[in-house]
Design a protein around this motif. Structure first.
Motif, PDB file in Angstrom:
ATOM      1  N   THR A 108      13.503  20.678   2.311  1.00  0.00           N
ATOM      2  CA  THR A 108      14.006  20.872   1.215  1.00  0.00           C
ATOM      3  C   THR A 108      15.402  21.797   0.882  1.00  0.00           C
ATOM      4  N   PRO A 129       1.684  25.210 -11.084  1.00  0.00           N
ATOM      5  CA  PRO A 129       2.126  24.485 -10.031  1.00  0.00           C
ATOM      6  C   PRO A 129       0.948  24.867  -8.757  1.00  0.00           C
ATOM      7  N   ILE A 130       0.260  24.082  -8.103  1.00  0.00           N
ATOM      8  CA  ILE A 130      -0.756  23.993  -7.374  1.00  0.00           C
ATOM      9  C   ILE A 130      -0.457  24.993  -6.019  1.00  0.00           C
ATOM     10  N   GLY A 131      -1.431  25.749  -6.058  1.00  0.00           N
ATOM     11  CA  GLY A 131      -1.522  26.462  -4.769  1.00  0.00           C
ATOM     12  C   GLY A 131      -0.596  27.824  -4.646  1.00  0.00           C
ATOM     13  N   GLY A 183      -5.102  26.808  -8.936  1.00  0.00           N
ATOM     14  CA  GLY A 183      -6.136  25.848  -8.134  1.00  0.00           C
ATOM     15  C   GLY A 183      -5.509  24.440  -8.639  1.00  0.00           C
ATOM     16  N   ALA A 184      -6.091  23.637  -7.988  1.00  0.00           N
ATOM     17  CA  ALA A 184      -5.663  22.018  -8.402  1.00  0.00           C
ATOM     18  C   ALA A 184      -6.134  21.846  -9.970  1.00  0.00           C
ATOM     19  N   LEU A 198       9.272  27.711  -5.536  1.00  0.00           N
ATOM     20  CA  LEU A 198       8.118  26.577  -5.744  1.00  0.00           C
ATOM     21  C   LEU A 198       8.468  26.002  -4.222  1.00  0.00           C
ATOM     22  N   ALA A 199       9.497  25.872  -3.780  1.00  0.00           N
ATOM     23  CA  ALA A 199      10.140  25.038  -2.548  1.00  0.00           C
ATOM     24  C   ALA A 199       9.624  25.765  -1.278  1.00  0.00           C
ATOM     25  N   VAL A 239       0.966  -1.208  -0.059  1.00  0.00           N
ATOM     26  CA  VAL A 239       0.031  -0.025  -0.004  1.00  0.00           C
ATOM     27  C   VAL A 239       0.758   1.199   0.064  1.00  0.00           C
ATOM     28  N   ALA A 240       1.966   1.114   0.817  1.00  0.00           N
ATOM     29  CA  ALA A 240       2.769   2.321   0.835  1.00  0.00           C
ATOM     30  C   ALA A 240       3.527   2.698  -0.250  1.00  0.00           C
ATOM     31  N   TRP A 283       2.163   9.239  -5.457  1.00  0.00           N
ATOM     32  CA  TRP A 283       2.734  10.616  -5.002  1.00  0.00           C
ATOM     33  C   TRP A 283       3.603  11.285  -5.774  1.00  0.00           C
ATOM     34  N   LEU A 284       4.937  10.419  -6.062  1.00  0.00           N
ATOM     35  CA  LEU A 284       6.030  10.941  -6.699  1.00  0.00           C
ATOM     36  C   LEU A 284       5.479  11.421  -8.078  1.00  0.00           C
ATOM     37  N   GLY A 303      12.723  18.482  -3.341  1.00  0.00           N
ATOM     38  CA  GLY A 303      13.253  19.980  -3.165  1.00  0.00           C
ATOM     39  C   GLY A 303      11.928  20.661  -3.364  1.00  0.00           C
ATOM     40  N   VAL A 304      10.800  19.857  -3.088  1.00  0.00           N
ATOM     41  CA  VAL A 304       9.410  20.610  -2.954  1.00  0.00           C
ATOM     42  C   VAL A 304       8.773  19.949  -1.628  1.00  0.00           C
ATOM     43  N   GLY A 343     -10.921  25.169  -7.999  1.00  0.00           N
ATOM     44  CA  GLY A 343      -9.988  24.463  -8.817  1.00  0.00           C
ATOM     45  C   GLY A 343     -10.535  22.847  -8.946  1.00  0.00           C
ATOM     46  N   LEU A 344      -9.639  21.871  -9.086  1.00  0.00           N
ATOM     47  CA  LEU A 344     -10.352  20.616  -9.281  1.00  0.00           C
ATOM     48  C   LEU A 344     -10.045  19.892  -8.095  1.00  0.00           C
ATOM     49  N   GLY A 345      -9.754  20.656  -7.012  1.00  0.00           N
ATOM     50  CA  GLY A 345      -9.445  19.946  -5.793  1.00  0.00           C
ATOM     51  C   GLY A 345     -10.556  19.222  -4.927  1.00  0.00           C
ATOM     52  N   HIS A 364      15.925  25.104   2.705  1.00  0.00           N
ATOM     53  CA  HIS A 364      15.703  26.503   2.332  1.00  0.00           C
ATOM     54  C   HIS A 364      15.423  27.027   3.878  1.00  0.00           C
ATOM     55  N   MET A 371       2.520  12.426  -9.080  1.00  0.00           N
ATOM     56  CA  MET A 371       1.650  13.792  -8.995  1.00  0.00           C
ATOM     57  C   MET A 371       2.777  15.071  -8.715  1.00  0.00           C
ATOM     58  N   LEU A 372       3.729  14.578  -7.853  1.00  0.00           N
ATOM     59  CA  LEU A 372       4.834  15.565  -7.712  1.00  0.00           C
ATOM     60  C   LEU A 372       5.462  16.314  -8.758  1.00  0.00           C
ATOM     61  N   ARG A 418      -7.705  26.142   0.337  1.00  0.00           N
ATOM     62  CA  ARG A 418      -7.449  27.013  -0.458  1.00  0.00           C
ATOM     63  C   ARG A 418      -8.678  27.273  -1.602  1.00  0.00           C
ATOM     64  N   GLU A 419      -9.342  26.510  -2.117  1.00  0.00           N
ATOM     65  CA  GLU A 419     -10.258  26.474  -3.125  1.00  0.00           C
ATOM     66  C   GLU A 419     -11.421  26.950  -2.562  1.00  0.00           C
ATOM     67  N   GLU A 459       3.098  18.325 -11.242  1.00  0.00           N
ATOM     68  CA  GLU A 459       3.015  19.563 -10.577  1.00  0.00           C
ATOM     69  C   GLU A 459       4.220  20.483 -10.851  1.00  0.00           C
ATOM     70  N   ALA A 460       5.565  19.835 -10.585  1.00  0.00           N
ATOM     71  CA  ALA A 460       6.702  20.463 -10.874  1.00  0.00           C
ATOM     72  C   ALA A 460       6.987  20.693 -12.215  1.00  0.00           C
ATOM     73  N   TRP A 469       1.970  19.662  -1.600  1.00  0.00           N
ATOM     74  CA  TRP A 469       1.841  19.818  -3.152  1.00  0.00           C
ATOM     75  C   TRP A 469       0.871  18.905  -3.427  1.00  0.00           C
TER      76      TRP A 469
END
Lengths: 259, 307
Positions: B91, A84-86, A78-79, A56-57, A21-22, A29-30, B167-168, B189-191, B93, A32-33, B182-183, A36-37, B173
């Protein structure tokens, strides 16, 4: 409550299930990251923003810059969008940055993603305005120059260059953007009267080239080699360069009585 | 002092008491849930009102700016999510003092009150997962599989490791908590798709799947409140009849291991979110919110009454 006994086999299976599962989660997760990035690099950040990877960081996505922007310029991505989100951004054609002298967005930032090193709003570098000379009214020969007139740093960030032209009494007034002064506020993009703006602001990375260290502009400094290319002694009197005409045609048409 | 083992009849009597409650009594047992919604929605409303209607405490002093990641109350009190700050720190920073101070304030608050108070009283996603859980009970959805609730600690570790590697801030995210806040505050957004996914996951796939098994922020707060939490649910083993209603409604039933909490006298696990489902329901009054320094004295007093 009866005590549950677990055999080794069951225990190992549970560990394996947990790990599965993890691992599935981590891969998702990776992914999605990375998505986004890798999001579209077209994002104009508020004034004082750190270089994009650092920004971004460090940005905590709190939206306080958005709260404090008096012109509703800034938005949070937005998502599911292509930014990049947010993170905060702005779209100059909708609402440009009006360069508040006290920089409220930067002051609202709690993390330093909008760096307090920015003291003067005119030193901000949100992006760089680029002119599409094929569709710019001024470059096509019409009198427009709205971008120049609207530019908060006119004369520095946007200058006008006059060019005479033989077929008309009207000179051409070319707006030229200078990257050493352009803040990327986008007021020009908002003001541009063409259907699609002929002047647009982009992040520097998308439009700005880089010469590279190994190119030498020989005429800007003296070395043994560049000495050879310089004319020795004063120029010969007979071969004086032709002086430009005092008045190019069209330069002063209002005063020439042509109208 | 003699501890009497409760009999099956005692437990049945307790269950009958619960069934025999009148409607006002039933509604009264929802009081903490109502208070939690008021708290969750109130916080959201304060953010929203400040962002959209310019709510102020004084002239040019906004009420509550930002969102749950970082905020400022009344222009003076900075707050920040310590887990988000930890990820950003990893990250590599350096952050400004304001956000560090804000994270410290929030951290200290939950360290003293109990980490997962955040989950039950502040987090907006809790409303979604509570709804899913309620519906799941009504529809009597059968479990498909079980995984250990400790997966969340793996997620916590993964969030920190991934932050250092990529690094993020890895969880920030993808966080549905951040997306939801946020939304709602800053526009859609699509959240909501992520929230819908969590809703369906909790409803149809795994009971308490997100909050109870996966959420790394919940895991973070579980660790934070573990030994220092002062607001805890007191357990009086002498009056308990082992009817099991508390564990049935508890979103983290493993914290109600009656044998173990009988020894400590209170629900000690950091995974208890102080959601207030068990205590108003308990027909014998064996479970009640209490402050930890007072728990021993209160339990002794009830022991005297019983004997």
């Amino acid at each position: 409550m009866a005590e549950k006994t677990t055999t080794r086999r069951e225990f190992l299976l549970q560990v394996a299930q947990g790990t599965a599962v993890a691992a599935t989660g981590a891969m998702l997760w990776l992914y999605m990251l990375r998505q986004e990035a890798r999001a579209h690099p077209y994002a104009l950040r508020p004034p004082g923003a750190l270089p994009e990877p650092d920004f971004l960081a460090v940005c905590i996505k709190c939206g306080k810059c958005v709260n404090d922007c008096p012109y509703d310029t800034l938005k949070l991505a937005g998502a599911g969008g292509n930014l990049p989100i947010g993170t905060p951004y702005f779209t100059p054609r909708d609402i440009p940055c009006y360069l508040c002298p006290h920089i409220p967005c930067m002051k609202a930032c709690p993390t330093g993603a909008l760096s307090p090193a920015l003291k003067n709003i005119n030193d901000s570098r949100m992006g760089l305005a680029v002119i599409d000379i094929e569709n710019c009214l001024s470059w096509r020969g019409l009198r427009c120059e709205i971008c120049h007139r609207e530019c908060p740093l006119k004369g520095k960030a946007i200058t006008l260059e006059t060019h005479p032209r033989p077929i008309s009494k009207h000179a051409m007034f070319y707006p030229i953007v200078h990257s050493d002064a352009c803040t990327g506020c986008g007021i020009c993009e908002k003001a541009c009267p063409t259907e699609e703006p002929a002047i647009r602001v982009f992040p520097h990375k998308m439009v700005q080239g880089k010469i590279g260290e190994h190119y030498r502009l020989g005429w800007t400094f003296d070395t043994e080699i560049t000495q050879d290319f310089k004319p020795s002694g004063p120029p010969a009197t007979g071969g004086a360069p032709a002086k430009p005409p005092k008045k190019a045609p069209g330069m002063d048409y209002l005063n020439e009585g042509g109208l | 002092m003699s501890s009497i083992e409760p009999t099956r009849q005692d437990a049945q009597a307790s269950l009958d008491k619960i069934r025999a409650r009148t409607l006002p009594q039933r509604l009264w047992s929802w009081r903490y849930i109502v208070l939690r919604r008021v708290s969750q929605l109130g916080i959201l409303l304060m953010f929203f009102g400040t962002a959209h209607w310019g709510w102020q405490v004084a002239k040019d002093v906004p009420l509550l700016t930002g969102n749950l990641s970082a905020s400022k109350f009344a222009g003076i009190l900075p707050m920040a999510d310590p887990f988000a700050v930890l990820q950003i720190f990893l990250t590599g920073h350096v952050l400004q003092t304001e956000v560090l101070l804000g994270a410290g304030i929030v951290f200290a608050f939950y360290l003293i009150l109990g980490g997962r108070v955040y989950c039950a009283w502040v987090c907006p996603v809790n409303m979604v997962t509570d709804l899913a859980n309620w519906l799941r009970m009504r529809l009597d959805v059968r479990p498909i599989f079980h995984i250990t609730r400790n997966v969340r600690y793996l997620m916590l570790a993964a969030a920190l490791v991934l932050s250092a590697l990529t690094g993020v801030a890895a969880f920030e995210w993808v966080s549905p908590i951040g997306m939801m806040h946020r939304e709602i505050i800053f526009g859609l957004g699509l959240g909501f798709i992520a929230l819908l996914a969590i809703f369906l996951f909790d409803l149809l796939i795994l009971k308490n799947g997100w909050c109870g098994h996966l959420c790394p922020l919940g895991a973070f707060w579980s660790v934070v409140g573990r030994h220092t939490a002062q607001l805890r649910v007191r357990f009086d083993a002498r009056t308990c009849t082992h009817c099991g209603e508390c564990a049935r409604v508890c979103p983290e039933p493993q914290v109600l291991n009656l044998k173990k909490i009988a020894e400590t006298g209170y629900v000690y696990s950091g995974e208890c979110s102080n959601c207030g489902r068990c205590s108003p329901l308990c027909p014998e009054g064996s479970l009640a919110f209490d402050l930890r320094p007072l728990i021993r004295r209160h339990n002794e007093r009830s022991a005297r009454v019983v004997s």
